[in-house]
Enzyme design. Structure first.
Site, PDB file in Angstrom:
ATOM      1  N   ASP A 247       4.853  -1.080   0.843  1.00 52.38           N
ATOM      2  CA  ASP A 247       3.927  -1.421   1.911  1.00 52.38           C
ATOM      3  C   ASP A 247       3.295  -0.083   2.251  1.00 52.38           C
ATOM      4  O   ASP A 247       3.940   0.766   2.874  1.00 52.38           O
ATOM      5  CB  ASP A 247       4.669  -1.993   3.127  1.00 52.38           C
ATOM      6  CG  ASP A 247       3.701  -2.370   4.236  1.00 52.38           C
ATOM      7  OD1 ASP A 247       2.742  -1.601   4.458  1.00 52.38           O
ATOM      8  OD2 ASP A 247       3.886  -3.423   4.870  1.00 52.38           O
ATOM      9  N   HIS A 248       2.073   0.133   1.800  1.00 51.95           N
ATOM     10  CA  HIS A 248       1.549   1.509   1.867  1.00 51.95           C
ATOM     11  C   HIS A 248       1.420   2.018   3.297  1.00 51.95           C
ATOM     12  O   HIS A 248       1.378   3.210   3.529  1.00 51.95           O
ATOM     13  CB  HIS A 248       0.247   1.653   1.070  1.00 51.95           C
ATOM     14  CG  HIS A 248      -0.954   1.071   1.747  1.00 51.95           C
ATOM     15  ND1 HIS A 248      -1.176  -0.274   1.839  1.00 51.95           N
ATOM     16  CD2 HIS A 248      -1.991   1.659   2.381  1.00 51.95           C
ATOM     17  CE1 HIS A 248      -2.305  -0.485   2.483  1.00 51.95           C
ATOM     18  NE2 HIS A 248      -2.827   0.674   2.830  1.00 51.95           N
TER      19      HIS A 248
ATOM     20  N   HIS B 296       2.027  -5.629   6.757  1.00 49.07           N
ATOM     21  CA  HIS B 296       1.827  -4.403   7.528  1.00 49.07           C
ATOM     22  C   HIS B 296       2.102  -4.587   9.026  1.00 49.07           C
ATOM     23  O   HIS B 296       2.810  -3.801   9.643  1.00 49.07           O
ATOM     24  CB  HIS B 296       0.393  -3.891   7.366  1.00 49.07           C
ATOM     25  CG  HIS B 296      -0.077  -3.833   5.931  1.00 49.07           C
ATOM     26  ND1 HIS B 296       0.695  -3.310   4.921  1.00 49.07           N
ATOM     27  CD2 HIS B 296      -1.238  -4.222   5.334  1.00 49.07           C
ATOM     28  CE1 HIS B 296       0.023  -3.372   3.781  1.00 49.07           C
ATOM     29  NE2 HIS B 296      -1.149  -3.928   4.007  1.00 49.07           N
TER      30      HIS B 296
HETATM   31  C1  BG6 Z   1      -4.370  -3.738   2.038  1.00 48.01           C
HETATM   32  C2  BG6 Z   1      -5.165  -5.002   2.177  1.00 48.01           C
HETATM   33  O1  BG6 Z   1      -3.003  -4.021   2.016  1.00 48.01           O
HETATM   34  O2  BG6 Z   1      -4.663  -2.864   3.117  1.00 48.01           O
HETATM   35  C3  BG6 Z   1      -6.642  -4.702   2.285  1.00 48.01           C
HETATM   36  O3  BG6 Z   1      -4.937  -5.843   1.055  1.00 48.01           O
HETATM   37  C4  BG6 Z   1      -6.914  -3.694   3.366  1.00 48.01           C
HETATM   38  O4  BG6 Z   1      -7.391  -5.896   2.509  1.00 48.01           O
HETATM   39  C5  BG6 Z   1      -6.018  -2.475   3.198  1.00 48.01           C
HETATM   40  O5  BG6 Z   1      -8.273  -3.321   3.303  1.00 48.01           O
HETATM   41  C6  BG6 Z   1      -6.177  -1.505   4.354  1.00 48.01           C
HETATM   42  O6  BG6 Z   1      -5.472  -0.337   4.080  1.00 48.01           O
HETATM   43  P1  BG6 Z   1      -5.931   1.067   4.649  1.00 48.01           P
HETATM   44  O7  BG6 Z   1      -4.868   2.017   4.239  1.00 48.01           O
HETATM   45  O8  BG6 Z   1      -7.278   1.364   4.079  1.00 48.01           O
HETATM   46  O9  BG6 Z   1      -6.022   0.880   6.151  1.00 48.01           O
END
Ligand code: BG6
Length: 497
Positions: free
Chosen positions: A178-179, A241
């Site tokens: 989960d980045h 998230h």
């Molecule tokens: C991803 C979603 O997990 O997170 C995307 O699939 C979203 O739709 C993205 O745009 C947002 O990540 P960040 O790090 O750019 O806020």
């Protein structure tokens, strides 16, 4: 970053967008920091028949903006190998195995292997089953698998996938990315709570009025209409998230900050989140879809006109909701969440609104802790003081701290941290199956209630902060959204609501 172990990274989906945008740059940062040193190799696989040389050119391009020196770049690229691969073809795994063994010898990798599945989830089960059948995972070292989201599309499919994975890898070797858990200020939530008695002593329903979690995006669906139209904001952002952040905010603090203890705390927090029935869903959750709009003289088209989106789509591009946590610490405190595409501004932040000492409901007089996750990082705390020149009146004062741009440039990027964690075997910032399972149970009932409700979908103009229903949700409780980036534009006539 920790000093590393020798490792072979086997990357499925090596020609894809994620690998080029995130993974190769992260590998290079780790190489520069000597986390990846002489003892590493990368096998990139995908269907396309690339040569090693072509693969290395692509990787070189992906790291160009880090300005590698020539010797640095060629040393780094010399560790990259490419193998064209059809995930369904058993013979291809034999070829892969031979190459893996060869590189293991060449770079003395001690049989340590990481399988990174950066491709469509429908292939996950098949790949791990084949890895086992071809005995690729039977080495003397560690064998870990890394998966990108989504993990299933509901509880049932996630459970099925989990069974397939655990028939090959033990749970401790499964790293679900989960980045957001790699982001600095999300990792900071537990530190802020556990090291500040000022905060933790007030971190409960006696003192907290409500908690707000906003994940706003200004972009639309870009080139991902095909995926997004099948997914929607609830599954794309809330199931993973947002519920992860909610669990970090609401969990009991463990006695020690170990991987197991933190996980247990998060799982317990998620298990206390009330699972709604359809009536409760209707009362506590709203969805929306963007129609065309104009912000600051930029025109945006409606979601239904985006490429690869069904022109009659009922997919939500926005969700706002109120979670309730049924435990002694949080009973009665709404946790409001919202996320959406094509909102006014890109911003992820948390607001913790504390109760007033008196019955004063004026928002300006409330103590609010804001945690800024992105694009800026930091936190602020609003307090009250005496107004200058006035006898009795009070004035709000905001104590604010933001990381400066130099500090932000030097902090490791999400993927860099997470890949490092995989190599050293620390799963704290990954999602355990128990968390995934509970998150799906919470979200599935919302999805089902929405699917059964065919009434018109609320809409919002691109550039605003979501449909009116999202504001009503909070205002009906006598509260309001703390972060309102749209008001700035509305006041200047740059956005019509
Ligand atoms: C991803 C979603 O997990 O997170 C995307 O699939 C979203 O739709 C993205 O745009 C947002 O990540 P960040 O790090 O750019 O806020």
């Amino acid at each position: 970053m920790n000093n590393s172990e020798p490792v072979l990274m086997m990357l499925f989906g090596a020609t894809g967008d994620l690998a080029q945008r995130k993974l190769y740059p992260a590998f290079f940062r780790l190489f520069r920091e000597q986390v990846l040193n002489d003892h590493f190799a990368v096998i990139g696989t995908a269907r396309r028949p690339w040569s090693d040389d072509h693969f290395r050119e692509v990787v070189a391009e992906a790291i160009a903006d880090q300005n590698p020196t020539e010797p640095e770049q060629s040393a780094f690229l010399s560790h990259f190998y490419y193998q064209s691969h059809d995930v369904g073809d058993a013979g291809h795994y034999q070829t892969l195995n031979q190459l893996a063994d060869k590189l293991d010898d060449k770079y003395q990798l001690a049989g340590n292997r990481v399988y990174y599945l950066a491709m469509a989830p429908r292939f996950f089960g098949q790949i791990v089953t084949q890895l086992k059948a071809a005995a690729i995972i039977e080495t003397a070292g560690f064998n870990r698998v890394v998966l990108e989201k989504p993990f299933g599309t509901d509880y049932e499919s996630a459970n099925e996938l989990s069974k397939q994975l655990t028939s090959v890898f033990p749970e401790k070797d499964i790293f679900r990315i989960d980045h957001y858990l790699g982001k600095e200020m999300i990792q900071n939530i537990l530190t802020l709570r556990s090291t500040n008695s000022l905060l933790e002593s007030q971190w409960r329903n006696q003192y907290v009025e409500n908690v707000q979690i906003t994940f706003a995006e200004s972009l639309g669906v870009e080139q991902r209409g095909g995926y997004y139209d099948q997914t929607g904001a609830l599954k794309d952002m809330v199931q993973n998230h947002i519920l992860q952040v909610l669990s970090l905010l609401s969990m009991e603090l463990p006695k020690q900050m170990s991987e197991e203890a933190i996980r247990e705390g998060k799982v317990a927090a998620l298990k206390s989140v009330r699972i709604y029935n359809p009536d409760e869903v209707a009362k506590n959750f709203v969805r929306g879809q963007y129609v065309d709009g104009e912000l600051n003289n930029d025109q945006f088209q409606a979601y239904r006109n985006e490429p690869d989106v069904d022109p009659e789509s009922r997919t939500e591009t926005f969700v706002a909701g109120k979670f309730q946590i049924d435990n002694d610490r949080w009973r009665g405190v709404p946790f409001y969440v919202r996320t959406g595409k094509r909102l006014t501004e890109k911003g992820t932040r948390i607001n913790v609104v504390f109760k007033n000492l008196t019955n004063n409901s004026d928002i300006a007089t409330k103590n609010i802790l804001t945690i800024y996750i992105q694009p800026t990082e930091g936190f602020s705390l609003s307090l009250n003081g005496k107004a200058l020149d006035a006898q009795a009146a009070t004035a709000p004062i905001r104590l604010s701290y933001r990381h400066d741009s130099q500090m932000m440039a030097n902090t490791p990027e999400s993927y860099q941290r997470l890949i490092n964690d995989v190599i050293v075997g620390d799963a704290t910032n990954f999602t355990h199956w128990d968390e995934v399972a509970q998150s799906w149970k919470i979200v599935d009932v919302i999805r089902q209630a929405w699917d059964a409700d065919q009434s018109a979908l609320p809409t919002y103009s691109a550039g605003t902060m979501g449909p009116k229903e999202a504001f009503d949700l909070v205002e009906n409780d006598g509260n309001q959204w703390i972060w309102q980036p749209d008001s700035w534009f509305v006041e200047r006539g740059l956005l019509k609501k």
